[in-house]
Each structure stands twice: as C-alpha cells, then as structure tokens.
Design a protein around this motif. Structure first.
Motif, PDB file in Angstrom:
ATOM      1  N   UNK A 184       0.860  -1.181   0.000  1.00  0.00           N
ATOM      2  CA  UNK A 184       0.000   0.000   0.000  1.00  0.00           C
ATOM      3  C   UNK A 184       0.896   1.231   0.000  1.00  0.00           C
ATOM      4  N   UNK A 185       0.665   2.128  -0.947  1.00  0.00           N
ATOM      5  CA  UNK A 185       1.496   3.318  -1.093  1.00  0.00           C
ATOM      6  C   UNK A 185       0.732   4.543  -0.610  1.00  0.00           C
TER       7      UNK A 185
ATOM      8  N   UNK B  53       3.520  11.132   0.366  1.00  0.00           N
ATOM      9  CA  UNK B  53       4.970  10.907   0.358  1.00  0.00           C
ATOM     10  C   UNK B  53       5.385   9.607  -0.329  1.00  0.00           C
ATOM     11  N   UNK B  54       4.421   8.836  -0.781  1.00  0.00           N
ATOM     12  CA  UNK B  54       4.674   7.580  -1.512  1.00  0.00           C
ATOM     13  C   UNK B  54       5.400   6.525  -0.672  1.00  0.00           C
ATOM     14  N   UNK B  55       5.174   6.547   0.667  1.00  0.00           N
ATOM     15  CA  UNK B  55       5.718   5.507   1.534  1.00  0.00           C
ATOM     16  C   UNK B  55       4.997   4.199   1.228  1.00  0.00           C
ATOM     17  N   UNK B  56       5.709   3.086   1.335  1.00  0.00           N
ATOM     18  CA  UNK B  56       5.108   1.780   1.076  1.00  0.00           C
ATOM     19  C   UNK B  56       4.963   1.017   2.391  1.00  0.00           C
TER      20      UNK B  56
ATOM     21  N   UNK C 288       7.444   0.264   6.064  1.00  0.00           N
ATOM     22  CA  UNK C 288       8.804  -0.171   5.756  1.00  0.00           C
ATOM     23  C   UNK C 288       9.849   0.761   6.347  1.00  0.00           C
ATOM     24  N   UNK C 289       9.504   2.037   6.468  1.00  0.00           N
ATOM     25  CA  UNK C 289      10.468   3.021   6.964  1.00  0.00           C
ATOM     26  C   UNK C 289       9.835   3.857   8.061  1.00  0.00           C
TER      27      UNK C 289
END
Length: 145
Positions: free
Chosen positions: A88-89, A93-96, A117-118
């Motif tokens: 899921x993005x 900020x396009x974090x996954x 993930x981050x």
C-alpha cells in the motif's frame, strides 16, 4: 551448468522472503517500532483482533482479496495457499506499507499484519487500514443464489 541453475534458484528463493515457504502461513513479527500492527503481535499496543469467517477457506480468501484491494493505492504482490501480501502506497509521500492477510482454515479466522517499511511512527495508518479491512470482512458473506 547444473551449478548455475542451483545458484539462480537459490538467489530467486532468497530474494523474496514471502515466497520461501508456500505452505507457511505465519505472519512476520512486528518490529519494536510502533508502525506495525498484527493479530500475532506480542505487544498489546500493536495487537489487532482476528475476524472470524464461516464460508469455505477458498471463498474466504476471495473475500479477503476484495476487501484488501478496496484500499486505495494497493497492489497485490503475492497470493498463495491462504495468504495474501500487498503493498500500500501513501498518497502524499509515496511511503510503502506491507499488508498480509492469512486465512486460517483451522481456527476459521482472518489474521492480519500491516507494517510501514520506513520510519518510526505511522500516525495510526496501519491500525486504521486493518480496521477498515476487518470491517469489510466482518460483513456477512453474500450468497450466490
């Protein structure tokens, strides 16, 4: 030649930990950071409840796929033996985030995990996502009559 095939196979096997054991439907543990929730979390702050199902496991998996893909910007990356994995993005900020749903045919429950993930904090995004998916799955199964 045989050695090259074995090395290539091992590299492929190692590169995708989700495919390492297709019969294994255990969820990865949550890290110590608060940006993960799971039905199997050892910390109460990261735990989410399972959702029971009454339909056959194959039908339950199909329902889980629909519930998962109803989430915006979600891409199903693995589907195997009662286990779905998606990415899921985030919009801005396009974090996954990684999302897993397991259909447990013995306990007749859906088990979940959603993790960033981050970063450290997710501002509750993963918990809200699983709550939405769980709410969709808690609805009665539609009959095909």
């Amino acid at each position: 030649m045989m050695r090259l095939v074995i090395i290539a196979s091992l590299a492929t096997f190692h590169s995708n930990p989700l495919m390492q054991n297709s019969a294994d439907t255990t969820l990865p543990p949550c890290p110590g950071s608060p940006n993960c929730v799971s039905t199997e979390a050892t910390r109460e702050s990261q735990r989410v409840p399972t959702v029971p199902f009454t339909d056959a496991p194959v039908a339950a998996l199909a329902r889980a796929r629909i519930a998962l893909l109803a989430e915006p910007r979600t891409k199903l990356t693995v589907e195997r033996d009662g286990h779905l994995h998606a990415e899921c993005t985030s919009f801005l900020f396009r974090f996954v985030d990684d999302v897993d749903i397991v259909v447990d045919p013995v306990a007749h429950v859906y088990r979940f995990r959603s993790a960033s993930r981050v970063g450290e904090s997710d501002l509750g995004v993963n918990r809200k996502r699983i709550a939405r998916i769980a709410a969709r799955l808690a609805l009665p199964a539609t009959s095909s009559k």
